[in-house]
Scaffold this active site. Structure first.
Site, PDB file in Angstrom:
ATOM      1  N   HIS A   8      34.387  18.706  22.583  1.00  0.00           N
ATOM      2  CA  HIS A   8      33.772  19.297  21.404  1.00  0.00           C
ATOM      3  C   HIS A   8      34.785  19.827  20.389  1.00  0.00           C
ATOM      4  O   HIS A   8      34.402  20.460  19.411  1.00  0.00           O
ATOM      5  CB  HIS A   8      32.814  20.422  21.820  1.00  0.00           C
ATOM      6  CG  HIS A   8      31.506  19.912  22.351  1.00  0.00           C
ATOM      7  ND1 HIS A   8      31.434  19.012  23.398  1.00  0.00           N
ATOM      8  CD2 HIS A   8      30.221  20.146  21.968  1.00  0.00           C
ATOM      9  CE1 HIS A   8      30.159  18.733  23.641  1.00  0.00           C
ATOM     10  NE2 HIS A   8      29.414  19.401  22.786  1.00  0.00           N
ATOM     11  N   HIS A  47      26.619 -20.142   9.948  1.00  0.00           N
ATOM     12  CA  HIS A  47      26.657 -18.695   9.695  1.00  0.00           C
ATOM     13  C   HIS A  47      27.782 -18.274   8.757  1.00  0.00           C
ATOM     14  O   HIS A  47      27.544 -17.657   7.728  1.00  0.00           O
ATOM     15  CB  HIS A  47      26.774 -17.915  11.001  1.00  0.00           C
ATOM     16  CG  HIS A  47      27.067 -16.452  10.759  1.00  0.00           C
ATOM     17  ND1 HIS A  47      26.104 -15.573  10.314  1.00  0.00           N
ATOM     18  CD2 HIS A  47      28.218 -15.733  10.828  1.00  0.00           C
ATOM     19  CE1 HIS A  47      26.645 -14.375  10.144  1.00  0.00           C
ATOM     20  NE2 HIS A  47      27.920 -14.436  10.444  1.00  0.00           N
ATOM     21  N   GLU A  59      23.192  11.180  14.333  1.00  0.00           N
ATOM     22  CA  GLU A  59      24.194  11.415  13.302  1.00  0.00           C
ATOM     23  C   GLU A  59      24.399  10.184  12.421  1.00  0.00           C
ATOM     24  O   GLU A  59      24.562  10.282  11.201  1.00  0.00           O
ATOM     25  CB  GLU A  59      25.528  11.814  13.928  1.00  0.00           C
ATOM     26  CG  GLU A  59      25.508  13.117  14.711  1.00  0.00           C
ATOM     27  CD  GLU A  59      24.996  12.935  16.135  1.00  0.00           C
ATOM     28  OE1 GLU A  59      24.763  11.776  16.546  1.00  0.00           O
ATOM     29  OE2 GLU A  59      24.820  13.946  16.838  1.00  0.00           O
ATOM     30  N   HIS A  79      28.757 -17.338   3.713  1.00  0.00           N
ATOM     31  CA  HIS A  79      27.730 -17.437   4.750  1.00  0.00           C
ATOM     32  C   HIS A  79      26.502 -18.178   4.226  1.00  0.00           C
ATOM     33  O   HIS A  79      25.556 -17.548   3.751  1.00  0.00           O
ATOM     34  CB  HIS A  79      27.337 -16.039   5.217  1.00  0.00           C
ATOM     35  CG  HIS A  79      28.482 -15.239   5.749  1.00  0.00           C
ATOM     36  ND1 HIS A  79      29.375 -14.579   4.932  1.00  0.00           N
ATOM     37  CD2 HIS A  79      28.898 -15.009   7.018  1.00  0.00           C
ATOM     38  CE1 HIS A  79      30.287 -13.962   5.674  1.00  0.00           C
ATOM     39  NE2 HIS A  79      30.028 -14.203   6.943  1.00  0.00           N
TER      40      HIS A  79
END
Lengths: 641, 641
Positions: B460, B263, B398, B35
């Site tokens: 859950h 890129h 999280e 890159h």
């Protein structure tokens, strides 16, 4: 609207809210588990919203309806209570069976399980992104089918949703796309499980959403007229709109009002009794006054749908029928010849285009990797602000991408796909899980599928990902060995109509399969078989199949009979009867796959897989280094005999 | 600083940047992959940054150093070139071996692999959150050890990082905590892989960060003095600071300057030739003028470290030694008696507290589920703005939580843990993968580990999660059957010192094990064995072990000899020699686990696991419904015989 808010006196509205509040509290109390706080806190908002939403309880699938997403799925008591009061097929008995096994009213709302539930929610932030997906689908529907689809998408969310990264990702895209039909009501009660939100959250939510191109309104969440005014303003803001509703968690729950204690546990008989006394609610549990039912009823929806349908032109009806049929039987798939070299990401690109030619509702895109994922639909244009092409640019937002596709799929008129590198399937795992759980139809295109990625190294080389996705119930993972199998995998997947992943190579693969559809439908099939008696079966998928074929040649030179079994879909193979499996699992069985591969022990005596992460280097060097050369495969097979 | 920017003339600085630019371009060209765009675009920023960072190349682990995170790991050419020029142990030969197998210079920077790399980056957004983790660790170090730890944390990131949800999550927390030592430089080049960023990204980044409590500065990314000024201002902003550096991707790459084409692919010999001509750079590839090396050198770091060390008090040195030793041999673990009923989430809470009593660097918290996860460290205070307790409040974030813990772990002085419900391990999977890849020491506490969750239902209840995490290389998953095993699992895990997960029950479990440490160290052991000859072995983990013991009783009543093997750590069992395994796998082998469980086929003839998602209902009802009653286990075992 004959039942509009302004025609009702405040006393009636308050009575509606009180009924709703205690109905929810009673449900949680009866279940002895659940979340009363959010339901009681949102009751006033819900009363006002009931006067805004266009739904038809007798036909929950009416295409012209508003979409309503409860992103905080733990507010399920409120959701079911509303569905009951509005007139959906949720009875008082169902409310009494809240959170019990086999009830219509599980702990979190489940799509396809309960009438009126647009999407399964619970994992925080998902519903927010689903709502963005609904709004994108709505835009597409408007573009193809006209103003009949200029409905609203309402989403109720809480602090938990707004702290999750997925909400920022999808809000950023919604603002960028100017999705003006999207109205999100943020239940700002300043409480989370650990206590006050200011333990962990102090950002300026108004500024944050303005930075992302949204209109932001605020209202007092227990003031009917203020809520109503905000909802009216949101209709005409010309942007996606966030309404910050300042509420009190557990509103009306006696001394627990405003406390985190109301979040995840019943109020308890004593508190509930005191709460009802304070509200002068001298009724038995689950009591709903008759006139309150009438006030909540969305009976008007039936007439609204009738008028809506009458106004559709014949042509629009035909277009709708095409989109709803999701008929993939006429796709003119590309043909790939034996010996041709083609990365499966490339063949997949051609297949996606063939599908899009045949079915106009096939839409999708990549998380900024379209040139690498080969997902561009040619001559289908871009989906941008004010432009409704079929190529979505999700940005570098994998998680939002998956959840947005869930919304697009559940909308009912489109079949979406999305794409990223396989290793980054981790970023969207929670959304993919919900695709599987909802059994909707989202296709995940995952290219760069193994150490074959090469120089980008360990961070970009999937190892555990096949094991992970194969372990997700109701989800199918296709990893074709070549361009030909790739076509067949799509045929199988589209026929099955379930969410699935396509796991595809970056590197060129030689076309070496001339499988038939029936074979791929089985998940695995004998690709090659020695003329002499088979002593060993090599099971493999994707880019490892051709090395297995070459290994078979080496073994045959030593007079060892071999068969090579190609397994483009492990999940489907699991479903085959033993008799068929016996034809595949002949002699000793060695599975060969450049992945962790422990699940192969279901079929194999030994697995040649990956024990570690990958490395940076040329793909071919890595295949040799990690043992996937024909020579090493043959040697491992020999050692087993 | 004797080499400060102001003493150098612009010509020198330009020559430094040009050297760096072409060194990077040459590396990518030689590797024929990589890159170049980001490296060339950031060269000017890197030159200025070289005058700000405090590092000691001869001791990359100097505790007083600034931390430098390259969140866009694809800028690895720039990273390695800088490390070489600064004087780290990265030679010119290493640069020439860029992205080759076994080189010191893999495609993305790897922690522990190359000197000077603070953290493995590549998956976008991770580095940003890791930097927040470093800044949190820095604050803790300051609090415990004084101002010697008032170093800066620099992070370079790009559009990709800032579009990922994890960057919003961690920025929100950084702003909330007021982490003033954190300086993030945003390489704003308006280009991503699909093309112009405005395809998908149009938010007001300044406003977004201001909304999250950051100071925001802007600079011209190719103007040395402007960059320098911004970096100087950032030192004293009193808040976490974002510097928006407006750059051009592939700066200096001839006609490709500013193009997405720079890129992810080499410039090509022709373009590179023209670029060098335009810059009047008439040197062979990999040429670095001697005086430029001197200008880049961070040789001064050695003296800086010496002074820094001399200034430390004896007491501080002792405290550092305690933190660095990570000695867990003296933990006074709680004791649990046979027959006692205790959820493993509860026993785990007691264990965490015992560890924190013994080792002062044990820090952590939950993603807003501390009361449910039982992660509160008593008498250890909260980590808030201006308060440096050991209980972190990550908020409902999280993903950021996992990545922040990676930063805290890599910092070197702390052992972090984090927590959420097991099903939401999906939200942090990319961070957990990096814990495993880096082989650092982060403990993931995952409670609510199965259908035992009960009423919250399918959203859950984890199903595929054990299979997923067990498939992650270099990562260990502990699922103790009871409180006693829970203690032993921690002893094993802390001794091994690797990142690991603890998968724990919500519901009470009876203590039924009296295992010894050596047994748990093996991953699995014979918990119970009939006196008569064993015909069947039941393998199980967690809450399913006691039902297996009861099933064994039922089978014994029918004169069938049984043994029950408890497997608290499947990963460790995989590492045992065959001889030991033979003692566990006697007769027919049935594995019993309330998870998808396909990996058990490695050891078992049959698996009694989950074939579908869970349901909402009472936990006990679900265990029976899904077949985990002693009666059904016995019946399945009988059928196998």
């Amino acid at each position: 609207m004959d039942l509009s808010l302004s025609l009702k006196d405040k006393t009636t509205l308050e009575k509606m809210a009180t009924s709703l509040r205690f109905l929810c509290a009673d449900m949680v109390q009866e279940a002895n588990s659940g979340h009363p706080g959010v339901a009681m806190g949102l009751a006033d908002v819900a009363v006002v919203l009931s006067h805004h939403v266009r739904l038809n309880p007798t036909n929950p699938k009416w295409l012209g309806r508003d979409r309503l997403v409860f992103s905080g799925g733990h507010a399920s008591a409120l959701v079911y209570a509303l569905l009951h009061l509005w007139g959906f097929n949720v009875s008082l008995e169902d409310l009494k069976a809240f959170r019990q096994l086999h009830s219509l009213t599980p702990g979190h709302p489940e799509y396809k399980h309960t009438a009126g539930i647009e999407v399964t929610t619970g994992p925080l932030g998902q519903g927010f992104a689903n709502a963005v997906g609904f709004a994108i689908a709505g835009k597409m529907a408007q573009d193809m089918l006209g103003n009949a689809f200029s409905h609203k998408v309402y989403c109720l969310c809480g602090d938990g949703d707004l702290q999750e990264g997925i909400s920022y990702e999808s809000a950023s895209l919604a603002g960028h796309l100017g999705l003006a039909d999207l109205i999100v009501i943020y239940d700002s009660n300043a409480i989370t499980i650990e206590g006050d939100t200011n333990l962990a959250f102090s950002e300026n939510v108004r500024l944050r959403f303005e930075a992302q191109g949204w209109a932001v309104l605020e209202c007092k969440g227990h003031d009917f007229l203020d809520i109503d005014q905000a909802l009216n303003q949101a209709q005409v803001s010309g942007k996606p709109t966030l309404i910050i509703a300042h509420t009190t968690i557990g509103k009306g729950a006696s001394e627990l009002e405003g406390s985190a204690k109301t979040h995840g546990a019943p109020l308890g008989a004593e508190v509930l009794k005191r709460a009802k006394e304070a509200a002068k609610w001298a009724h038995p549990p689950f009591y709903i006054p008759e006139e309150i039912k009438l006030h909540f009823s969305l009976q008007r929806g039936e007439a609204e749908e009738k008028l809506w349908t009458q106004a559709l032109s014949q042509k629009t009806k035909e277009q709708i029928a095409h989109l709803q049929a999701k008929d993939f039987s006429k796709v003119a798939y590309p043909v790939f010849e034996l010996g041709q070299k083609c990365a499966t990401r490339a063949s997949n690109g051609a297949i996606l285009n063939a599908i899009a030619q045949s079915y106009l509702g096939f839409v999708g895109g990549s998380a900024d990797l379209a040139p690498s994922n080969n997902t561009r639909l040619k001559e289908r244009g871009d989906f941008l602000k004010g432009v409704c092409g079929r190529n979505l640019h999700f940005g570098i937002r994998e998680h939002a991408m998956g959840a947005i596709c869930n919304g697009i799929s559940n909308y009912g008129l489109f079949v979406p796909f999305c794409a990223t590198f396989f290793v980054f399937s981790d970023y969207l795992a929670p959304a993919l899980r919900l695709s599987a759980l909802m059994q909707n139809q989202v296709y995940y295109v995952f290219t760069h599928d193994s150490i074959g990625v090469g120089e980008d190294g360990a961070t970009h080389q999937p190892i555990e990902h096949l094991s992970h996705l194969r372990a997700v119930p109701h989800f199918e993972v296709y990893r074709p060995m070549d361009a030909h199998e790739n076509v067949l995998c799509w045929q199988v997947a589209l026929k099955r109509g379930k969410s699935a992943a396509f796991v595809l190579s970056r590197q060129d693969l030689e076309v070496a399969s001339c499988a038939r559809l029936e074979q791929v439908q089985r998940g695995g099939y004998v690709l090659y078989k020695s003329t002499k008696e088979v002593q060993i079966s090599l099971l493999s998928s994707g880019s490892e199949v051709v090395p297995c074929l070459k290994a078979a040649s080496l073994l045959e030179e030593e007079n060892i009979g071999v068969q090579v079994v190609s397994v483009p879909c492990f999940d489907l193979l699991l479903q085959q009867e033993q008799e068929y499996l016996n034809t595949l699992l002949v002699g000793v069985v060695l599975a060969v796959e450049a992945s962790r591969g422990l699940e192969w022990f279901k079929f194999a005596d030994e697995v040649l897989g990956m024990q570690s992460f990958g490395k940076s280097g040329k793909g071919a060097d890595l295949f040799t280094y990690f043992g996937f050369s024909p020579e090493n495969i043959a040697s491992r097979a020999r050692a087993l005999l």
